[in-house]
Every structure is written in structure tokens, then in C-alpha cells.
Write an enzyme that holds these catalytic residues in place. Structure first.
Site, short mmCIF file in Angstrom:
data_model
loop_
_atom_site.label_atom_id
_atom_site.label_comp_id
_atom_site.label_asym_id
_atom_site.label_seq_id
_atom_site.Cartn_x
_atom_site.Cartn_y
_atom_site.Cartn_z
N GLU A 1 8.11 4.46 -9.91
CA GLU A 1 6.95 5.31 -10.22
C GLU A 1 7.40 6.76 -10.12
O GLU A 1 7.98 7.15 -9.11
CB GLU A 1 5.88 5.12 -9.14
CG GLU A 1 4.94 4.00 -9.36
CD GLU A 1 3.89 3.92 -8.26
OE1 GLU A 1 4.15 4.30 -7.11
OE2 GLU A 1 2.79 3.47 -8.58
N ILE B 1 3.18 8.08 5.80
CA ILE B 1 2.60 9.00 4.81
C ILE B 1 2.78 10.45 5.30
O ILE B 1 3.16 11.33 4.53
CB ILE B 1 1.11 8.67 4.55
CG1 ILE B 1 0.99 7.34 3.79
CG2 ILE B 1 0.40 9.78 3.78
CD1 ILE B 1 -0.44 6.83 3.59
N TYR C 1 -6.49 13.54 -6.52
CA TYR C 1 -6.75 13.58 -5.08
C TYR C 1 -7.76 14.66 -4.71
O TYR C 1 -8.43 14.56 -3.69
CB TYR C 1 -5.43 13.76 -4.30
CG TYR C 1 -4.70 12.45 -4.10
CD1 TYR C 1 -5.22 11.47 -3.26
CD2 TYR C 1 -3.51 12.19 -4.76
CE1 TYR C 1 -4.57 10.25 -3.08
CE2 TYR C 1 -2.84 10.97 -4.58
CZ TYR C 1 -3.38 10.02 -3.74
OH TYR C 1 -2.73 8.81 -3.56
N GLN D 1 -5.84 6.35 -14.26
CA GLN D 1 -5.57 4.91 -14.49
C GLN D 1 -4.97 4.69 -15.87
O GLN D 1 -4.08 3.85 -16.04
CB GLN D 1 -6.84 4.07 -14.31
CG GLN D 1 -7.36 4.00 -12.89
CD GLN D 1 -6.29 3.70 -11.87
OE1 GLN D 1 -5.37 2.92 -12.10
NE2 GLN D 1 -6.38 4.33 -10.71
N ARG E 1 6.53 11.44 5.10
CA ARG E 1 7.03 11.66 3.73
C ARG E 1 6.60 13.03 3.23
O ARG E 1 7.31 13.68 2.47
CB ARG E 1 6.54 10.55 2.80
CG ARG E 1 7.03 10.74 1.39
CD ARG E 1 6.77 9.54 0.52
NE ARG E 1 5.35 9.22 0.47
CZ ARG E 1 4.85 8.13 -0.09
NH1 ARG E 1 5.66 7.24 -0.62
NH2 ARG E 1 3.56 7.90 -0.11
N THR F 1 0.82 -1.21 0.00
CA THR F 1 0.00 0.00 0.00
C THR F 1 0.86 1.27 0.00
O THR F 1 2.07 1.22 0.24
CB THR F 1 -0.99 -0.03 1.19
OG1 THR F 1 -1.99 0.96 0.97
CG2 THR F 1 -0.30 0.22 2.52
N VAL F 2 0.23 2.37 -0.25
CA VAL F 2 0.92 3.67 -0.34
C VAL F 2 1.64 3.97 0.98
O VAL F 2 1.05 3.85 2.05
CB VAL F 2 -0.10 4.79 -0.65
CG1 VAL F 2 0.56 6.16 -0.63
CG2 VAL F 2 -0.79 4.53 -1.97
N ASP G 1 9.19 -0.96 -8.63
CA ASP G 1 8.40 -0.35 -7.57
C ASP G 1 6.93 -0.38 -7.98
O ASP G 1 6.50 0.39 -8.82
CB ASP G 1 8.89 1.10 -7.41
CG ASP G 1 8.11 1.91 -6.40
OD1 ASP G 1 7.23 1.36 -5.74
OD2 ASP G 1 8.41 3.11 -6.29
N1 LIG Z 1 12.25 0.41 6.50
C1 LIG Z 1 11.87 1.67 6.80
N2 LIG Z 1 12.00 2.14 8.04
C2 LIG Z 1 11.60 3.38 8.36
N3 LIG Z 1 11.06 4.25 7.49
C3 LIG Z 1 10.91 3.84 6.22
C4 LIG Z 1 11.30 2.53 5.81
N4 LIG Z 1 11.01 2.41 4.49
C5 LIG Z 1 10.47 3.57 4.10
N5 LIG Z 1 10.43 4.45 5.13
C6 LIG Z 1 9.91 5.81 5.08
O1 LIG Z 1 8.49 5.74 4.85
C7 LIG Z 1 8.07 6.70 3.90
C8 LIG Z 1 7.42 6.00 2.71
O2 LIG Z 1 8.39 5.19 2.07
P1 LIG Z 1 8.36 4.94 0.49
O3 LIG Z 1 9.50 4.01 0.20
O4 LIG Z 1 8.31 6.23 -0.25
O5 LIG Z 1 6.96 4.18 0.37
P2 LIG Z 1 6.12 3.74 -0.90
O6 LIG Z 1 7.05 3.73 -2.08
O7 LIG Z 1 5.62 2.37 -0.55
O8 LIG Z 1 5.02 4.71 -1.02
C9 LIG Z 1 9.31 7.50 3.50
O9 LIG Z 1 9.35 8.68 4.28
C10 LIG Z 1 10.46 6.57 3.87
O10 LIG Z 1 11.64 7.28 4.20
N1 LIG Z 2 -3.14 2.98 -10.18
C1 LIG Z 2 -3.19 4.00 -9.30
N2 LIG Z 2 -4.34 4.66 -9.10
C2 LIG Z 2 -4.43 5.69 -8.23
N3 LIG Z 2 -3.39 6.15 -7.54
C3 LIG Z 2 -2.23 5.50 -7.71
C4 LIG Z 2 -2.07 4.40 -8.57
N4 LIG Z 2 -0.79 3.99 -8.50
C5 LIG Z 2 -0.18 4.80 -7.63
N5 LIG Z 2 -1.04 5.71 -7.17
C6 LIG Z 2 -0.74 6.84 -6.28
C7 LIG Z 2 -0.65 6.52 -4.83
C8 LIG Z 2 0.39 7.49 -4.35
O1 LIG Z 2 -0.21 8.74 -4.04
C9 LIG Z 2 1.32 7.69 -5.54
C10 LIG Z 2 2.57 6.87 -5.52
O2 LIG Z 2 2.35 5.62 -4.91
P1 LIG Z 2 3.37 5.01 -3.83
O3 LIG Z 2 2.64 3.83 -3.25
O4 LIG Z 2 3.67 6.07 -2.82
O5 LIG Z 2 4.59 4.62 -4.61
O6 LIG Z 2 0.55 7.32 -6.67
#
Ligand SMILES: Nc1ncnc2c1ncn2[C@@H]1O[C@H](COP(=O)(O)OP(=O)(O)O)[C@@H](O)[C@H]1O
Ligand SMILES: Nc1ncnc2c1ncn2[C@H]1C[C@H](O)[C@@H](COP(=O)(O)O)O1
Length: 216
Positions: free
Chosen positions: A40, A148, A52, A63, A151, A17-18, A87
Site C-alpha cells: 500500500e 501506531i 482523517y 474507497q 510509527r 488492523t492498522v 500487504d
Molecule cells: N514484529 C514487530 N515487532 C515490533 N515492532 C513491529 C513489528 N512489526 C512491525 N512493527 C512496528 O510497528 C509499526 C507498524 O508496523 P507496520 O508494518 O507499518 O504495520 P501495518 O502495515 O500493519 O500498518 C512500525 O513502526 C513497525 O516498525
Molecule cells: N479501505 C480503506 N479505507 C480507509 N482507510 C484505509 C483503507 N485501507 C487502508 N486505509 C488506511 C489505514 C492507514 O491509515 C493507511 C495504511 O494502512 P496500514 O494498515 O497502515 O497499512 O491507510
């Protein structure tokens, strides 16, 4: 081949998940394996912020945009012969996001039908081999909400918590039914991307999971 028995042409996909930590783990794994990343690009996405603010108006556009981006990435990985950590998977675009918005009525049935027929046509091309392994990252909702927040993407922070809660539930259900390729589940409390021993342990698990695929 590396010490983990992960083939040089492997495609490793990181799902979840996000905010769960996909991009961070993708980068850490790729650098240790000397693989390329398929990431991404959030900043250059022309629809994401608008989406959003108004799901109904922009969900179809978004999409289609993600589908096009993932198709280009998929083609690149295919043409370069693998050796990638990716990713997020295309399976999540369709199985989580598009479906969730269709079910919630923020994507119309006609748009959802158009989207799925395009997706199915794309998947039936040679560019879509299944990944060698899908690493599924999971964690508690409070930990993910904290990430979230930390970040700091304003559009995500402003989105109602119920959206992330709903997505969290959908992911848990989705992964239980996922069988397109072998799955390695990782809990965010059980690894540390900055700890070499922890990363080596993940890579050993990836190697074993890929090995199991070869036996199928
Ligand atoms: N293993 C971890 N431990 C602590 N914080 C993390 C870890 N992995 C990611 N984060 C932090 O969590 C937030 C979301 O990570 P991110 O890799 O961007 O997630 P995603 O790609 O799944 O959306 C970022 O601020 C990142 O620095
Ligand atoms: N397919 C998708 N539909 C809607 N939103 C999406 C999709 N794929 C990614 N997203 C959004 C969710 C986050 O706001 C960003 C990046 O995703 P993340 O999980 O942080 O890499 O895009």
C-alpha cells in the site's frame, strides 16, 4: 519450489488492523521467499490525510481510490503469474473499512451501494483468484496503539482512540467469518521478524496451510 513447499506462483496476503505489522511482515516474508511485494502506498495517496480530517466528506473518494489501486495490483500479480506477498487484502477494504463507514453513517447508503456494485463487478473478472493463504496478524489493542504512536503518522495519531478500538473489534469478528481462502493466524507476541528461526517457523506454517488448500 523452496524448502517450505510454498509454490513459486503463490499469492500470500497479509491482513490485520492498522499498525499491527503487515508491511513489516510482508517485506520480511518476500525477501526470504524471493517473492515480489505488493504494498500500500500511503505517501502518494491523495485522499488519506483529508479523509482523517473529514470522514464524511472523503470516505467514498478514498474507497474508490483504494479499489482502483488494489485492482491494478491484482492485475499485475495475475499477469506476472504470482510469486507475491501482498500487504492487505481487498476483502478488508470492503469487509472492514467501507462497511464500517457505511454502518457509522460516514458513507451514505447510495455511495456504499455504488461502491459495492463496483467491487462486485471487479471481483467477477479473471484477475481475482483467491490468495493461496491469508496470514492474519492479531494483537492486543494497547500493543497496536503503541505501534501506531511509534510509527508516527500524524493523521493516525490525531485520530480518536475509539476509531482504532472499533476497528480492532470489527477485525476480530470479520476474521471469524472469513472463508474465501485458508487462514494462518499469527499473534504479534509469538514471532520476531528479525529472528531467522521465527521467520522459518512462519514459512513452515505457510507451506502447511497452502498444502491444506491443495487438498480441498
Ligand atoms: N514484529 C514487530 N515487532 C515490533 N515492532 C513491529 C513489528 N512489526 C512491525 N512493527 C512496528 O510497528 C509499526 C507498524 O508496523 P507496520 O508494518 O507499518 O504495520 P501495518 O502495515 O500493519 O500498518 C512500525 O513502526 C513497525 O516498525
Ligand atoms: N479501505 C480503506 N479505507 C480507509 N482507510 C484505509 C483503507 N485501507 C487502508 N486505509 C488506511 C489505514 C492507514 O491509515 C493507511 C495504511 O494502512 P496500514 O494498515 O497502515 O497499512 O491507510
Amino acid at each position: 519450489m523452496n524448502p517450505y513447499n510454498i509454490p513459486d506462483n503463490a499469492i500470500i496476503t497479509v491482513a490485520g488492523t492498522v499498525g499491527v505489522g503487515k508491511s513489516t511482515l510482508t517485506g520480511a516474508l518476500a525477501s526470504r521467499l524471493n517473492f515480489q511485494t505488493s504494498l500500500e502506498q500511503v505517501d502518494q495517496n491523495p485522499y488519506l490525510e483529508k479523509f482523517y480530517h473529514d470522514f464524511e466528506r472523503w470516505s467514498f473518494h478514498l474507497q474508490i481510490y483504494f479499489l482502483a489501486e488494489r485492482f491494478k495490483e491484482q492485475k499485475k500479480m495475475f499477469e506476472l503469474g504470482g510469486g507475491f506477498v501482498q500487504d492487505r487484502s481487498i476483502y478488508e477494504d470492503t469487509g472492514i473499512f467501507a462497511k464500517m463507514h457505511a454502518d457509522q453513517g460516514t458513507m451514505s447508503p447510495t455511495d456504499y451501494h455504488t461502491y459495492t456494485s463496483l467491487y462486485e463487478a471487479m471481483v467477477m473478472t479473471p484477475y481475482f483468484p483467491h490468495p493461496h493463504v491469508l496470514i492474519y496478524i492479531e494483537g492486543s489493542l494497547p500493543s497496536i496503539l503503541t505501534r501506531i504512536q511509534e510509527r508516527g503518522r500524524e493523521m493516525e495519531i490525531q485520530t480518536d482512540v475509539s476509531y482504532w478500538e472499533h476497528m480492532h473489534g470489527r477485525y476480530a469478528e470479520w476474521i471469524n467469518g472469513f472463508n474465501a481462502c485458508p487462514v494462518l493466524r499469527l499473534n504479534i507476541d509469538d514471532y520476531d521478524v528479525n529472528d531467522p528461526a521465527s521467520m522459518a517457523d512462519i514459512l513452515m506454517q505457510v507451506g502447511r496451510t497452502v498444502g491444506d488448500r491443495a487438498l480441498v
